[in-house]
Design an enzyme around this catalytic site. Sequence first.
Site, short mmCIF file in Angstrom:
data_model
loop_
_atom_site.label_atom_id
_atom_site.label_comp_id
_atom_site.label_asym_id
_atom_site.label_seq_id
_atom_site.Cartn_x
_atom_site.Cartn_y
_atom_site.Cartn_z
N ASP A 1 1.27 -9.68 -0.50
CA ASP A 1 0.78 -8.40 -0.01
C ASP A 1 -0.74 -8.50 0.12
O ASP A 1 -1.49 -8.26 -0.82
CB ASP A 1 1.18 -7.29 -0.99
CG ASP A 1 0.68 -5.91 -0.58
OD1 ASP A 1 -0.14 -5.84 0.36
OD2 ASP A 1 1.09 -4.92 -1.21
N TYR B 1 0.47 -2.64 -7.10
CA TYR B 1 0.67 -1.48 -6.23
C TYR B 1 0.96 -2.01 -4.82
O TYR B 1 0.23 -2.86 -4.31
CB TYR B 1 -0.57 -0.57 -6.20
CG TYR B 1 -0.50 0.49 -5.13
CD1 TYR B 1 0.16 1.69 -5.37
CD2 TYR B 1 -1.09 0.29 -3.88
CE1 TYR B 1 0.24 2.66 -4.37
CE2 TYR B 1 -1.01 1.25 -2.89
CZ TYR B 1 -0.35 2.43 -3.14
OH TYR B 1 -0.26 3.39 -2.17
N LYS C 1 -4.82 -2.37 6.81
CA LYS C 1 -6.17 -1.92 6.48
C LYS C 1 -7.23 -2.45 7.45
O LYS C 1 -7.52 -1.82 8.45
CB LYS C 1 -6.50 -2.23 5.03
CG LYS C 1 -5.67 -1.36 4.07
CD LYS C 1 -6.31 -1.16 2.76
CE LYS C 1 -5.48 -0.29 1.83
NZ LYS C 1 -5.51 1.14 2.18
N TYR D 1 -3.08 12.22 -2.54
CA TYR D 1 -3.39 11.99 -3.96
C TYR D 1 -4.21 13.15 -4.54
O TYR D 1 -5.16 12.92 -5.29
CB TYR D 1 -4.15 10.67 -4.15
CG TYR D 1 -3.52 9.49 -3.46
CD1 TYR D 1 -2.24 9.06 -3.79
CD2 TYR D 1 -4.19 8.80 -2.46
CE1 TYR D 1 -1.64 7.99 -3.16
CE2 TYR D 1 -3.61 7.72 -1.82
CZ TYR D 1 -2.33 7.32 -2.18
OH TYR D 1 -1.75 6.25 -1.54
#
Length: 416
Positions: free
Chosen positions: A235, A141, A264, A13
């Site tokens: 998600d 997202y 994560k 990014y």
Amino acid sequence: MTALNQHHLWRPYTQMKTAAPPLEAIATRGTRITLKGGRELIDGIASWWTAVHGYNHPYIAAAMADQLLRMPHVMFGGLTHAPAERLGARLAALLPGELNHVFFTDSGSVAVEVALKMAVQLWLNRGETGRTRVLAFRGGYHGDTMGAMSACDPEEGMHRRFGAYLPAQVFCELPRDAGQEAALDAALARHRHELAAVIIEPLVQGAGGMLTHPPEVLATVARLARRHGLPLIADEIFTGFGRTGTMFACEQAGIVPDILCLSKALTGGTMALAATVATTEIFSAFWSDDPAAALMHGPTFMANPLACAAANASLDLFEFEPRLTQAHAIAARLEAGLAPLRRVAGVRDVRVLGAIGAVQFANAPDLADLKRRFVERGVWVRPFGDIVYLTPALSIEAEDFDRLIAAVTAVTEATA
């Protein structure tokens, strides 16, 4: 050597030409990152929401050291091993309902890709063609790979430039009111025969701007998906493992998704590991004498034993250390610490959900300047868009937490 050729590492990014040089980290411990030269930063975002127990927890480190000496990796095709078997059984026991079937991958984006493939192939295995799209929500997202990108917000999301390249999905607003609920119901009816599933981030759209919604909204989405006979994909890559105050965000709405994605914090911020977990009903559509009905996916490092050992140790810590109690305490302290910023001119909103706190500016600030000022104050905070947010380790000490709040307050007041 030209400036262009100096960069052997392509960073995430990041506009490589204009970005400031990254800071070099040499060690971590607890909630501290040590930089080259000895300076310490308090990590306010737990390394992109992963290090829920803090860095270098000795219990996880010991489990990994033991596994490293015995078997750091072995392929999962045709072989199995105890760390994966144990982890799969434990996730199935922790998750609600009949989410009993665990498919391991190595990143959140790939976990979403597998979920999408499961949903599409579910219908093919049932003999129904044409269901190749998903319904997703604006502000969402879901990752950086092709299928995952296609389910991200097509206009405000970071992948909007890829619109012509990506599969065309169906997008709706989250049903926060009766009108939006009716619009979602109508969209599901209109596209029913081309939809394979509905996908949602439960309770908070993380990378979309830390946009929160109440459990009732999630329950409405689940109810409408079921009314139209569509699988619901949750998600929980960001929200799973205590971040919202419960082990999984879906618990707060009392729903059981058909497919759920985890990553994560799964390994406590130590190793790359993800899981796509399906209900028995979904799994049964792949249970067949026909080889073509099998799920044809298999990452090279699927169910890596070292990562599974770390994840099992992380789950142990949730059992004998008070992580959910700590998450609730962080929520209260985030609300108390950030609430005064609601009165600051130039602040549009302050949102707190579990161990997530976000300050939204009325106008997008100079992000590079904000990052520099946070580092000057001895904290590691990564604002994006018009948001400054905190997602600290659930085990963060009071002194470090107070320094994070003080830094966010000072920088916000100076910026807004």
